[in-house]
Design a protein around this motif. Structure first.
Motif, mmCIF file in Angstrom:
data_model
loop_
_atom_site.group_PDB
_atom_site.id
_atom_site.type_symbol
_atom_site.label_atom_id
_atom_site.label_comp_id
_atom_site.label_asym_id
_atom_site.label_seq_id
_atom_site.Cartn_x
_atom_site.Cartn_y
_atom_site.Cartn_z
ATOM 1 N N SER A 178 0.826 -1.205 0.000
ATOM 2 C CA SER A 178 0.000 0.000 0.000
ATOM 3 C C SER A 178 0.860 1.255 0.000
ATOM 4 O O SER A 178 2.072 1.210 0.237
ATOM 5 N N ALA A 179 0.203 2.374 -0.262
ATOM 6 C CA ALA A 179 0.864 3.678 -0.237
ATOM 7 C C ALA A 179 -0.121 4.706 0.309
ATOM 8 O O ALA A 179 -1.330 4.636 0.044
ATOM 9 N N PHE A 180 0.404 5.668 1.043
ATOM 10 C CA PHE A 180 -0.409 6.638 1.787
ATOM 11 C C PHE A 180 0.058 8.050 1.441
ATOM 12 O O PHE A 180 1.248 8.323 1.395
ATOM 13 N N ARG A 181 -0.905 8.944 1.216
ATOM 14 C CA ARG A 181 -0.604 10.356 1.014
ATOM 15 C C ARG A 181 -1.658 11.189 1.740
ATOM 16 O O ARG A 181 -2.859 10.899 1.649
ATOM 17 N N GLN A 182 -1.203 12.223 2.410
ATOM 18 C CA GLN A 182 -2.118 13.090 3.153
ATOM 19 C C GLN A 182 -1.553 14.497 3.211
ATOM 20 O O GLN A 182 -0.331 14.686 3.283
ATOM 21 N N ILE A 183 -2.427 15.494 3.158
ATOM 22 C CA ILE A 183 -1.985 16.877 3.271
ATOM 23 C C ILE A 183 -3.029 17.679 4.032
ATOM 24 O O ILE A 183 -4.234 17.401 3.961
ATOM 25 N N ALA A 184 -2.542 18.661 4.791
ATOM 26 C CA ALA A 184 -3.395 19.618 5.481
ATOM 27 C C ALA A 184 -2.745 20.991 5.347
ATOM 28 O O ALA A 184 -1.541 21.095 5.085
ATOM 29 N N GLY A 197 -3.583 3.943 -1.696
ATOM 30 C CA GLY A 197 -3.586 3.007 -2.802
ATOM 31 C C GLY A 197 -3.085 1.657 -2.351
ATOM 32 O O GLY A 197 -2.282 1.551 -1.422
ATOM 33 N N ALA A 198 -3.555 0.602 -2.988
ATOM 34 C CA ALA A 198 -3.105 -0.748 -2.664
ATOM 35 C C ALA A 198 -3.039 -1.576 -3.938
ATOM 36 O O ALA A 198 -3.838 -1.384 -4.865
ATOM 37 N N LYS A 200 -3.962 -4.675 -5.588
ATOM 38 C CA LYS A 200 -4.934 -5.753 -5.433
ATOM 39 C C LYS A 200 -4.827 -6.669 -6.640
ATOM 40 O O LYS A 200 -5.117 -6.253 -7.764
ATOM 41 N N GLU A 201 -4.382 -7.897 -6.383
ATOM 42 C CA GLU A 201 -4.066 -8.830 -7.467
ATOM 43 C C GLU A 201 -3.037 -8.166 -8.362
ATOM 44 O O GLU A 201 -1.952 -7.828 -7.911
ATOM 45 N N ASN A 202 -3.339 -7.914 -9.616
ATOM 46 C CA ASN A 202 -2.360 -7.266 -10.491
ATOM 47 C C ASN A 202 -2.710 -5.809 -10.779
ATOM 48 O O ASN A 202 -2.071 -5.175 -11.625
ATOM 49 N N GLY A 203 -3.702 -5.295 -10.065
ATOM 50 C CA GLY A 203 -4.169 -3.954 -10.351
ATOM 51 C C GLY A 203 -4.011 -3.007 -9.189
ATOM 52 O O GLY A 203 -3.255 -3.253 -8.240
ATOM 53 N N LEU A 204 -4.740 -1.913 -9.255
ATOM 54 C CA LEU A 204 -4.659 -0.847 -8.254
ATOM 55 C C LEU A 204 -6.033 -0.581 -7.671
ATOM 56 O O LEU A 204 -7.017 -0.471 -8.406
ATOM 57 N N ILE A 264 1.104 7.818 -5.851
ATOM 58 C CA ILE A 264 0.788 6.468 -5.361
ATOM 59 C C ILE A 264 0.965 5.439 -6.471
ATOM 60 O O ILE A 264 1.554 4.373 -6.269
ATOM 61 N N ARG A 265 0.460 5.762 -7.653
ATOM 62 C CA ARG A 265 0.585 4.855 -8.793
ATOM 63 C C ARG A 265 2.054 4.548 -9.073
ATOM 64 O O ARG A 265 2.452 3.395 -9.285
ATOM 65 N N ALA A 266 2.883 5.598 -9.074
ATOM 66 C CA ALA A 266 4.307 5.417 -9.345
ATOM 67 C C ALA A 266 4.985 4.606 -8.240
ATOM 68 O O ALA A 266 5.810 3.744 -8.511
ATOM 69 N N GLU A 267 4.632 4.890 -6.995
ATOM 70 C CA GLU A 267 5.245 4.179 -5.877
ATOM 71 C C GLU A 267 4.930 2.695 -5.910
ATOM 72 O O GLU A 267 5.768 1.856 -5.545
ATOM 73 N N LEU A 268 3.731 2.353 -6.312
ATOM 74 C CA LEU A 268 3.306 0.948 -6.302
ATOM 75 C C LEU A 268 3.687 0.199 -7.577
ATOM 76 O O LEU A 268 3.251 -0.930 -7.781
ATOM 77 N N GLY A 269 4.458 0.853 -8.430
ATOM 78 C CA GLY A 269 5.027 0.113 -9.555
ATOM 79 C C GLY A 269 4.473 0.448 -10.909
ATOM 80 O O GLY A 269 4.734 -0.256 -11.884
#
Length: 272
Positions: A178-184, A197-198, A200-204, A264-269
């Protein structure tokens, strides 16, 4: 704050002892929001403490979180090594606009039932594909995903007299990368955007919260490319679904949503 219109407190010890719901009633769990401002319409509190629900229960298939489980109890959970998504628990707990002192009282169910866009327990349980169990006022029971439980800013699927009993998190979701992003707007402020993001199987599986008035979840069978993800978000989240308040304007929240989603997409591959 004293609730000086309340004239009685019921303390049921089992479901069959829950009193008949009437106008002026409120459930009492942690009470951190309930006692934070005047509640002149209330005349009775129904205290859930004596129901003694186990805060956290791990089965062969899921983690069950009682609605009365406190943030501190969840944050302190010793997670098995194969729960590689477990850091999300601590990250979401630290996304609260609240001190660690409040964690000892504030409940997971209370955060969901307040149904604020920035509710970090909404973010966590939605991203982990949590299922709500609701005790309906008529004695029946309903189960539905967290993403369907939250309907909008301070709106949810509970009818008068309904009670959120628990949340079930599938162990499969806790075993995903998984990957986490947060801003305030301020270092310890209310979340203006919180995306998880996570793989899941071969997807996102991408869950958008904080920036929107309710959780929005997007599932891709394979890891999307940049333009595919961007287009999917634009199609799934119309401009009027972005939240606006002093913690962030819709245009900025939309920008951060698109930016975080790509990170997130980039971090998870994902490839460009």
């Amino acid at each position: 704050m004293d609730l000086n219109t309340v004239t009685s407190v019921a303390r049921p010890q089992a479901r069959e002892q829950l009193p008949q719901w009437t106008a002026g009633d409120a459930w009492l769990a942690g009470g951190t929001w309930l006692f934070s401002e005047p509640q002149a319409h209330l005349t009775r509190l129904i205290d859930l403490a004596d129901l003694n629900w186990p805060a956290l229960t791990i089965t062969d298939s899921h983690l069950q979180i009682a609605a009365t489980c406190t943030v501190a109890q969840l944050d302190a959970l010793a997670c098995p090594p194969d729960w590689i998504a477990a850091p999300l628990i601590n990250q979401c707990c630290r996304a609260f606009l609240a001190s660690f002192k409040i964690w000892k009282t504030a409940t997971i169910g209370g955060n969901l039932c307040c149904s604020l866009p920035a509710g970090p327990m909404i973010s966590l349980t939605a991203a982990l594909e949590g299922q709500c169990t609701i005790w309906n006022a008529d004695g029946s029971e309903t189960r539905l995903p967290v993403t369907d439980f939250i309907l909008g800013d301070q709106r949810n699927a509970l009818a008068p007299g309904d009670l959120l009993r628990s949340l079930d998190i599938p162990l499969a979701a806790l075993r995903r990368r998984s990957a986490f992003r947060q801003i305030a707007l301020t270092p310890v402020g209310r979340s203006a955007a919180l995306l998880i993001g996570a793989v899941k199987e071969n997807g996102l599986l991408l869950t958008v919260t904080g920036s929107t008035v309710r959780p929005v979840q997007l599932a891709f069978a394979t890891m999307p490319r940049t333009e595919q993800l961007h287009e999917a978000i634009l199609n799934a989240i119309p401009d009027n679904l972005y939240h606006t308040d002093v913690h962030g304007k819709p245009a900025w929240r939309k920008h951060m949503t698109l930016r975080f989603a790509e990170e997130i997409r980039a971090e998870l591959g994902g490839t460009p």
